[in-house]
Design a protein around this motif. Structure first.
Motif, PDB file in Angstrom:
ATOM      1  N   ILE A 404      38.533  26.243  53.299  1.00 43.66           N
ATOM      2  CA  ILE A 404      39.386  25.567  54.275  1.00 43.66           C
ATOM      3  C   ILE A 404      38.772  25.605  55.665  1.00 43.66           C
ATOM      4  N   ASP A 405      38.081  26.708  56.005  1.00 41.00           N
ATOM      5  CA  ASP A 405      37.405  26.830  57.304  1.00 41.00           C
ATOM      6  C   ASP A 405      35.932  26.529  57.086  1.00 41.00           C
ATOM      7  N   ASN A 406      35.648  25.263  56.936  1.00 42.00           N
ATOM      8  CA  ASN A 406      34.354  24.809  56.461  1.00 42.00           C
ATOM      9  C   ASN A 406      33.924  23.618  57.304  1.00 42.00           C
ATOM     10  N   GLU A 407      32.638  23.498  57.573  1.00 43.60           N
ATOM     11  CA  GLU A 407      32.184  22.391  58.410  1.00 43.60           C
ATOM     12  C   GLU A 407      32.419  21.036  57.745  1.00 43.60           C
ATOM     13  N   VAL A 408      32.409  21.006  56.411  1.00 38.71           N
ATOM     14  CA  VAL A 408      32.702  19.751  55.724  1.00 38.71           C
ATOM     15  C   VAL A 408      34.165  19.366  55.925  1.00 38.71           C
ATOM     16  N   THR A 409      35.065  20.349  55.803  1.00 39.81           N
ATOM     17  CA  THR A 409      36.484  20.087  56.032  1.00 39.81           C
ATOM     18  C   THR A 409      36.708  19.566  57.448  1.00 39.81           C
ATOM     19  N   ARG A 410      36.087  20.202  58.418  1.00 41.98           N
ATOM     20  CA  ARG A 410      36.253  19.770  59.810  1.00 41.98           C
ATOM     21  C   ARG A 410      35.701  18.356  60.018  1.00 41.98           C
ATOM     22  N   THR A 411      34.569  18.067  59.388  1.00 35.55           N
ATOM     23  CA  THR A 411      33.980  16.733  59.518  1.00 35.55           C
ATOM     24  C   THR A 411      34.887  15.674  58.918  1.00 35.55           C
ATOM     25  N   MET A 412      35.496  15.984  57.771  1.00 29.79           N
ATOM     26  CA  MET A 412      36.409  15.036  57.146  1.00 29.79           C
ATOM     27  C   MET A 412      37.626  14.770  58.025  1.00 29.79           C
ATOM     28  N   CYS A 413      38.108  15.800  58.707  1.00 29.51           N
ATOM     29  CA  CYS A 413      39.237  15.612  59.624  1.00 29.51           C
ATOM     30  C   CYS A 413      38.861  14.651  60.745  1.00 29.51           C
ATOM     31  N   LEU A 414      37.669  14.831  61.281  1.00 31.91           N
ATOM     32  CA  LEU A 414      37.212  13.941  62.348  1.00 31.91           C
ATOM     33  C   LEU A 414      37.002  12.522  61.829  1.00 31.91           C
ATOM     34  N   GLY A 415      36.388  12.423  60.646  1.00 27.11           N
ATOM     35  CA  GLY A 415      36.059  11.108  60.111  1.00 27.11           C
ATOM     36  C   GLY A 415      37.242  10.317  59.609  1.00 27.11           C
ATOM     37  N   SER A 416      38.356  10.988  59.334  1.00 28.32           N
ATOM     38  CA  SER A 416      39.540  10.280  58.832  1.00 28.32           C
ATOM     39  C   SER A 416      40.657  10.192  59.856  1.00 28.32           C
ATOM     40  N   SER A 417      40.398  10.663  61.061  1.00 32.56           N
ATOM     41  CA  SER A 417      41.393  10.540  62.126  1.00 32.56           C
ATOM     42  C   SER A 417      41.231   9.185  62.805  1.00 32.56           C
ATOM     43  N   LEU A 418      42.303   8.431  62.876  1.00 29.94           N
ATOM     44  CA  LEU A 418      42.241   7.103  63.496  1.00 29.94           C
ATOM     45  C   LEU A 418      41.918   7.178  64.982  1.00 29.94           C
ATOM     46  N   ASP A 419      42.171   8.343  65.589  1.00 35.02           N
ATOM     47  CA  ASP A 419      41.836   8.504  67.008  1.00 35.02           C
ATOM     48  C   ASP A 419      40.335   8.389  67.240  1.00 35.02           C
ATOM     49  N   ASN A 420      39.541   8.644  66.198  1.00 41.05           N
ATOM     50  CA  ASN A 420      38.091   8.668  66.342  1.00 41.05           C
ATOM     51  C   ASN A 420      37.404   7.412  65.823  1.00 41.05           C
ATOM     52  N   GLN A 421      38.193   6.401  65.449  1.00 40.90           N
ATOM     53  CA  GLN A 421      37.628   5.180  64.900  1.00 40.90           C
ATOM     54  C   GLN A 421      37.830   4.025  65.884  1.00 40.90           C
ATOM     55  N   ALA A 422      36.734   3.383  66.245  1.00 39.16           N
ATOM     56  CA  ALA A 422      36.800   2.253  67.178  1.00 39.16           C
ATOM     57  C   ALA A 422      37.690   1.162  66.609  1.00 39.16           C
ATOM     58  N   GLY A 423      38.672   0.741  67.381  1.00 38.61           N
ATOM     59  CA  GLY A 423      39.584  -0.317  66.960  1.00 38.61           C
ATOM     60  C   GLY A 423      40.882   0.180  66.371  1.00 38.61           C
ATOM     61  N   CYS A 424      40.899   1.439  65.906  1.00 34.74           N
ATOM     62  CA  CYS A 424      42.122   1.966  65.279  1.00 34.74           C
ATOM     63  C   CYS A 424      43.106   2.523  66.306  1.00 34.74           C
ATOM     64  N   ASN A 425      42.588   3.178  67.319  1.00 34.77           N
ATOM     65  CA  ASN A 425      43.485   3.854  68.262  1.00 34.77           C
ATOM     66  C   ASN A 425      44.387   2.879  69.010  1.00 34.77           C
ATOM     67  N   ASP A 426      43.926   1.642  69.173  1.00 34.82           N
ATOM     68  CA  ASP A 426      44.715   0.646  69.900  1.00 34.82           C
ATOM     69  C   ASP A 426      45.566  -0.221  68.981  1.00 34.82           C
ATOM     70  N   CYS A 427      45.464  -0.005  67.673  1.00 33.51           N
ATOM     71  CA  CYS A 427      46.145  -0.882  66.716  1.00 33.51           C
ATOM     72  C   CYS A 427      47.637  -0.574  66.662  1.00 33.51           C
ATOM     73  N   VAL A 428      48.436  -1.608  66.596  1.00 35.37           N
ATOM     74  CA  VAL A 428      49.886  -1.446  66.561  1.00 35.37           C
ATOM     75  C   VAL A 428      50.335  -0.725  65.290  1.00 35.37           C
ATOM     76  N   TYR A 429      49.511  -0.763  64.233  1.00 31.07           N
ATOM     77  CA  TYR A 429      49.880  -0.134  62.967  1.00 31.07           C
ATOM     78  C   TYR A 429      49.329   1.289  62.825  1.00 31.07           C
ATOM     79  N   LYS A 430      48.744   1.826  63.863  1.00 32.42           N
ATOM     80  CA  LYS A 430      48.182   3.177  63.800  1.00 32.42           C
ATOM     81  C   LYS A 430      49.188   4.235  63.312  1.00 32.42           C
ATOM     82  N   PRO A 431      50.452   4.188  63.713  1.00 33.01           N
ATOM     83  CA  PRO A 431      51.382   5.237  63.256  1.00 33.01           C
ATOM     84  C   PRO A 431      51.588   5.285  61.743  1.00 33.01           C
TER      85      PRO A 431
END
Length: 485
Positions: A404-431
């Motif tokens: 659970i405390d693993n660099e792969v787990t942390r990377t997946m959290c970053l890679g699947s967070s819409l806050d970190n994806q260009a175009g997603c953070n401003d999307c009306v459907y983000k919630p």
């Protein structure tokens, strides 16, 4: 067009908006939403809506205006309800009992081994260590899902896990749910009786009429389709479950569930597929597009399609389902249902494809037959395709804290967070939305692709456009609310 009136930012809470069907749709991070006419939107931005009006009260109630009612504590509570599963820890654990399978489905995600192959079955030693690890999760819910291959081909270990997990849970006292994903063609009376007695829910793949199903789901040995034995065993399973329920007020096991994977062979038959589900006694269908894992990468030229073709198929199917509901036949499409839980009930659907982050490693884990632990089921699928980027560890050498405390787990959290994806953070459907970093990696070579150019984005946007357009019509909104009741 909005006029050049000055916007009174001091009155506005955080929100996103888009123009949809001649109106403005606004959403907040808590999942609240509202439709405004163009003149209402202009008045809202310029602070001209009077406090004693119905419109002002609606905006205030939904959190679009900064008032004492919308202080941070209230806002946070609503946000946590919409994303409650993010604070629980992993709760879904995939157990890959074997890679053996008697099928060679054209869209198989796992690249299975032939039935009878040796060296691809989970042992009781691996099973015990896996069960011990999953009960270290802080989540009050533990879901064990048997996958394969065909998991019924490692029957003794399936039984062992059911018995051992229940024994451990007598001490841990979690809410334990065990489920089986099977092609059903290796089911028999004895196995079924055991599964129902132990409360193991059963799910299978069912792609509709024989002329669709038999093209997708074929046997390994003779290339014949599996429709007839599947339908026979579905009838057997549903009959036994029904008898058990009639004999006791206690529900021994969930009703049989089925999942539809859409291929090119499905696209011409949206109505016929829904009718087939109805004819076989189902009150719902779970329509899903292809995923980029396993054999599907090799068969894409045969079964693949564009995002636009899938969207057209899905919308025709959902249009027909809504017609059935208007005519008095209650029938649910489960992708829409899961989205509507977030849109209408403002609550977490616990569906990983509609979470941000998605839950890889922090919501689910996959335990391969050999003891390797992956971020999710897709992680072990990627491994079979030659990508070991998503391995968290091994039950032979690692503890819960290690995976659970693993660099792969942390990377997946970053890679699947819409806050970190260009175009997603401003999307009306983000919630309401989510992405799969593993699918992005397989399709685009990175977990940070240009999201707006991906098929997943196109399909998700079309889904929410469709739902919000229908919600604006009261007769369809009432159908959706009945699904959630």
């Amino acid at each position: 067009m909005i006029s050049d009136k000055k916007i009174k930012y001091s009155n506005l809470a955080n929100f996103r908006f888009t123009r949809l069907n001649g109106k403005y749709l606004l959403t907040t991070d808590t999942g609240r939403w509202i439709f405004l006419e163009e003149n209402e939107f202009e008045m809202f931005l310029s602070g001209e809506i009077k406090k004693n009006t119905t419109l002002y009260k609606r905006l205030d109630e939904c959190g679009f205006i900064k008032t004492k009612k919308n202080e941070i504590a209230d806002y946070s509570a609503k946000y946590l309800k919409l994303n409650s599963s993010l604070s629980q820890g992993p709760s879904l654990f995939i157990f890959v009992l074997t890679l053996q399978c008697n099928h060679r489905c054209l869209y198989c995600q796992v690249t299975p081994e032939k039935e009878g192959a040796t060296g691809f079955d989970m042992s009781k030693e691996v099973a015990k260590k896996s069960v011990d690890l999953i009960f270290r999760s802080p989540s009050p819910y533990i879901g064990i899902e048997f996958q394969g291959g065909e998991p019924l081909l490692n029957w003794s270990v399936l039984q062992y896990i059911v018995k051992y997990a229940k024994a451990v849970n007598k001490t841990e006292k979690k809410e334990l749910k065990i489920s089986l994903v099977t092609n059903l063609t290796r089911m028999d009376d004895n196995k079924l009786a055991y599964l129902i007695k132990e409360g193991v829910s059963i799910s299978c793949s069912f792609d509709g009429p024989d002329y669709v199903h038999n093209k997708n789901r074929i046997y390994l040995d003779d290339k014949n389709g599996s429709y007839k034995p599947l339908v026979r065993n579905m009838k057997m399973v549903r009959g036994v479950i029904s008898q058990k329920k009639q004999k006791s007020k206690k529900i021994f096991v969930d009703d049989l569930n089925a999942i539809l994977t859409t291929t090119r062979f499905s696209l011409s038959y949206p109505k016929e597929i829904v009718d087939e589900y109805l004819a076989k006694g189902f009150n719902n269908v779970f329509i899903r597009p292809l995923s980029p894992f396993g054999l599907q990468r090799k068969t894409l030229g045969i079964i693949g399609y564009s995002a636009e073709e899938y969207i057209a198929f899905y919308e025709k199917a959902l249009d027909y389902i809504l017609e059935l509901n208007l005519g008095g036949t209650r029938f649910i499409e489960r992708t829409a249902y899961l989205a509507l839980k977030r849109v209408l009930n403002y609550e977490d659907s616990s569906y990983y494809e509609m979470r941000s982050p998605c839950g890889a490693g922090i919501g689910q884990m996959a335990f391969d037959y050999n003891g390797n632990v992956y971020t999710c089921d897709e992680g072990r699928m990627a491994e079979r395709m030659g990508h070991d980027n998503f391995k968290l560890g091994s039950v032979h050498s690692d503890k819960y804290v290690d995976v659970i405390d693993n660099e792969v787990t942390r990377t997946m959290c970053l890679g699947s967070s819409l806050d970190n994806q260009a175009g997603c953070n401003d999307c009306v459907y983000k919630p309401y939305c989510g992405i799969c970093p593993l699918a992005n990696f397989i399709e685009h070579g990175t977990i940070f692709p240009q999201i707006l150019n991906t098929d997943k984005h196109k399909i998700n946007k079309a889904l929410f456009d469709y739902l919000f357009n229908k919600i604006s019509d009261e007769k369809y909104k009432s159908i959706f609310e009945s699904w959630l009741a």
